[in-house]
Design an enzyme around this catalytic site. Structure first.
Site, PDB file in Angstrom:
ATOM      1  N   HIS A  65       0.820  -1.218   0.000  1.00 19.30           N
ATOM      2  CA  HIS A  65       0.000   0.000   0.000  1.00 19.30           C
ATOM      3  C   HIS A  65       0.852   1.265   0.000  1.00 19.30           C
ATOM      4  CE1 HIS A  65       0.375  -0.027   4.533  1.00 19.30           C
ATOM      5  NE2 HIS A  65       0.337   1.275   4.351  1.00 19.30           N
ATOM      6  N   ASP A  95       0.264  -7.430   1.461  1.00 17.43           N
ATOM      7  CA  ASP A  95       0.677  -6.043   1.667  1.00 17.43           C
ATOM      8  C   ASP A  95       2.198  -5.904   1.699  1.00 17.43           C
ATOM      9  OD1 ASP A  95       0.272  -3.335   1.883  1.00 17.43           O
ATOM     10  OD2 ASP A  95       0.083  -3.353   4.066  1.00 17.43           O
ATOM     11  N   SER A 172       4.529   2.792   7.793  1.00 17.00           N
ATOM     12  CA  SER A 172       4.225   1.626   6.968  1.00 17.00           C
ATOM     13  C   SER A 172       5.410   1.252   6.092  1.00 17.00           C
ATOM     14  CB  SER A 172       3.019   1.915   6.077  1.00 17.00           C
ATOM     15  OG  SER A 172       1.852   2.050   6.840  1.00 17.00           O
TER      16      SER A 172
END
Length: 317
Positions: A65, A95, A172
């Site tokens: 992402h 992911d 992230s």
């Protein structure tokens, strides 16, 4: 009350638990911090995240992402050096994404550890670029293991690590590191409004995905070509069929798919694959691994109140 003379002596400052904790965290940061990069996808309205160099020749692991479907990204290392990178592999289902820094040689690199050896309560350190603040460090413990987390693609990611090391947007793709300096997770999500509930994709999942990227450029998975939903099975039928309380109801059979070749129909209830119960769509997706591609399997299904068995040969998704 104890007399002052009866109290045990205070430990030396260098031996205090706080200092031992500080030494452990700073040692991890010194070892892994230079391998943590800022990742900026080169696409319109792209966001920003983190990544970790896992090979000195420029392999960088981050979140899918973070890449956001882009094919190229800009990397900034803690020493200020910048380089462009291309996306070698992108797997929204876990992911995870893999980048290759162009022209990079002898970059500081971190090593991937064995997340299977983790224990609850173990010290972990998260390094990344939350909210644009570069090279930020937070520390905490492993709160839970073996969690499942819904990825952006809708598929469940298994073997997720829960931690209370604070994460924010921008963390992230950065590493979650144990006290030995091994990367045991890739930070992926937090729960808005909650405190101390954050998640990382395990390093063992990352190692599997990396192997697939290097071998195939993608993660290979099997498919039988249906759209389905998880539904309850009436208790009487479940007992008669030896099935569980839930199954997959076939909502659509794709034209030319393995399911069509096997004679599946809309409305069939899929109960088991090679004898292993299917308790829902997530169970079916987990069962359709790459080793089932091109190999015959037996589906147990319920149709018009009767149990039937059909042979199906899954294809690559």
């Amino acid at each position: 009350m104890l007399d002052t003379l009866d109290r045990p002596p205070l430990p030396d400052a260098d031996e205090s638990p706080l200092d031992a904790y500080s030494r452990a965290v700073t040692a991890v940061v010194d070892r892994v911090g230079p391998a943590v990069a800022r990742v900026e996808p080169m696409a319109r309205r792209a966001g920003m995240g983190s990544g970790v160099v896992i090979a000195g020749d420029g392999l960088v692991l981050t979140n899918s992402h973070v890449v956001g479907g882009a094919t190229r990204a800009r990397l900034t290392l803690p020493d200020g050096a910048t380089t462009e990178a291309r996306v070698l592999g992108d797997d929204p289902d876990t992911d995870l994404a893999l980048l290759r820094a162009e022209g990079a040689r002898s970059l500081p690199a971190a090593r991937l550890g064995d997340s299977g050896a983790l224990r609850r309560g173990q010290l972990v350190v998260a390094i990344g670029n939350p909210l644009g603040f570069e090279s930020t460090v937070t520390a905490g413990v492993v709160s839970a293991l073996g969690r499942s987390l819904r990825s952006g693609s809708g598929r469940l990611v298994d073997d997720v690590i829960q931690t209370d090391a604070a994460l924010n947007p921008g963390n992230s793709g950065g590493p979650l590191v144990d006290s030995s300096g091994a990367v045991i997770g890739i930070n992926t999500a937090m729960i808005g409004g909650a405190q101390g509930i954050c998640f990382a994709v395990s390093s063992n999942t990352a190692l599997f995905v990396l192997g697939q990227f290097i071998a195939h450029g993608r993660v290979r998975r099997a498919s039988i070509g249906i759209a389905g939903s998880t539904v309850p099975v009436p208790r009487r039928l479940a007992l008669a069929a030896g099935a569980g309380p839930r199954a997959v109801r076939v909502g659509e059979v794709q034209s030319g798919s393995p399911a069509e070749a096997a004679g599946l129909r809309e409305g069939d209830l899929l109960l088991a694959l090679d004898g292993a119960p299917i308790g829902g769509t997530d169970d079916l997706l987990r069962a359709l691994t790459a080793d089932r591609i091109g190999r015959a399997a037996t589906l147990t299904l319920l149709r018009d109140g009767r149990v039937e068995r059909r042979d199906v040969i899954p294809a690559e998704r």
